[in-house]
Structure formats: structure tokens, C-alpha cells
Design a protein around this motif. Structure first.
Motif, short mmCIF file in Angstrom:
data_model
loop_
_atom_site.label_atom_id
_atom_site.label_comp_id
_atom_site.label_asym_id
_atom_site.label_seq_id
_atom_site.Cartn_x
_atom_site.Cartn_y
_atom_site.Cartn_z
N LEU A 70 0.82 -1.20 0.00
CA LEU A 70 0.00 0.00 0.00
C LEU A 70 0.85 1.26 0.00
N ASN A 71 1.88 1.30 0.81
CA ASN A 71 2.72 2.48 0.91
C ASN A 71 4.15 2.21 0.46
N CYS A 72 4.34 1.15 -0.28
CA CYS A 72 5.68 0.82 -0.77
C CYS A 72 6.05 1.79 -1.89
N ASN A 82 11.20 -0.73 2.40
CA ASN A 82 12.15 -0.53 3.49
C ASN A 82 11.45 -0.11 4.77
N HIS A 83 10.80 -1.08 5.35
CA HIS A 83 10.14 -0.88 6.64
C HIS A 83 10.22 -2.19 7.41
N ILE A 101 12.63 3.02 7.35
CA ILE A 101 13.85 2.92 8.12
C ILE A 101 15.06 3.09 7.20
N THR A 102 16.05 3.81 7.67
CA THR A 102 17.32 3.85 6.97
C THR A 102 18.36 3.20 7.87
N VAL A 103 19.18 2.38 7.29
CA VAL A 103 20.21 1.67 8.03
C VAL A 103 21.57 2.20 7.59
N PRO A 104 22.34 2.75 8.53
CA PRO A 104 23.66 3.24 8.16
C PRO A 104 24.59 2.07 7.83
#
Length: 128
Positions: A70-72, A82-83, A101-104
Motif C-alpha cells: 500500500l505504501n511501498c 524498506n520498513h 527505516i534507513t540503516v547506516p
């Protein structure tokens, strides 16, 4: 490529739309025509994944769950979701968490997508 609309696809898509969470194969099979075999359900679900309509979540219980996208986001023709997902250990509900989410990553690494799962008690179960 345009795909043919079949009764199986329609029934599975309707089951996913009516659910308020991700569904396992067993959950989908309980909702659709009992004559639909396991292979057909998996084939349709995998095609939905390939087409970006549905994404697959591998639970900490080893099961595969499927949720509507739905929100991809579509980025450069590549499907991303990315959730994180949450699986309730009491009721078994698997749901998408809305925050992206962002992953460093270390320098030089390039992320294309990730699939994370958190397990615990959902809001409904933690109240009771």
C-alpha cells in the motif's frame, strides 16, 4: 507484460485486501475457494510479489507472510519496502510498521532493500 486475470488471482487478492495484516499461505487458503491447491496459491502470491503488488515477509517462525503493497515505493523500476514488520507472539498477527527505516552502512556498501522483523506483543494483546 499484461497478465491474465483469473478467478484464483481475484480470490487471493480479495483475501489480502480484506485482511488487516499480512497473511500466511494457510490463512489465505482458509479464506479462498477450498478447491484451490497449495501450488496455485503460491504461484499467484509469487507473481504478485514479482509485479510489486504484494511483498513477502519471512517470519521468525519460519513461515512466509504476504502483505499488500500500500505504501511501498517504486524507485527506478525496482520494488522496495524498506520498513520493519511486527509479529505478535500472542495472537500471531504480522503487520507492516509504517515508518520507513534507513540503516547506516559502512562506506562503499549500497543497500537495495531490506526486510526486518520485530516480534513481541501487539497493542491489542499488551492491553489484555
Amino acid at each position: 507484460m499484461k497478465r491474465r486475470n483469473t478467478e484464483s488471482k481475484t480470490e487471493i487478492l480479495e483475501a489480502l485486501k480484506s485482511a488487516n495484516a499480512a497473511m500466511s499461505h494457510e490463512m489465505i487458503q482458509a479464506e479462498v475457494n477450498s478447491q484451490m491447491d497449495r501450488a496455485t496459491i503460491y504461484r499467484v502470491l509469487n507473481r504478485f510479489c514479482d509485479d510489486g503488488q504484494v511483498h513477502k515477509i519471512v517470519g521468525d517462525d519460519g513461515k512466509q507472510y504476504f502483505a499488500l503493497c500500500l505504501n511501498c515505493m517504486e524507485k527506478e523500476g525496482k520494488h522496495n519496502h524498506n520498513h520493519f514488520h511486527f509479529r505478535c507472539l500472542k495472537c500471531g498477527k504480522v503487520e507492516c510498521l509504517e515508518n520507513e527505516i534507513t540503516v547506516p552502512l559502512p562506506q562503499g556498501y549500497v543497500s537495495e532493500s531490506f526486510n526486518g522483523l520485530i516480534s513481541g506483543c501487539c497493542a491489542s494483546c499488551s492491553k489484555s
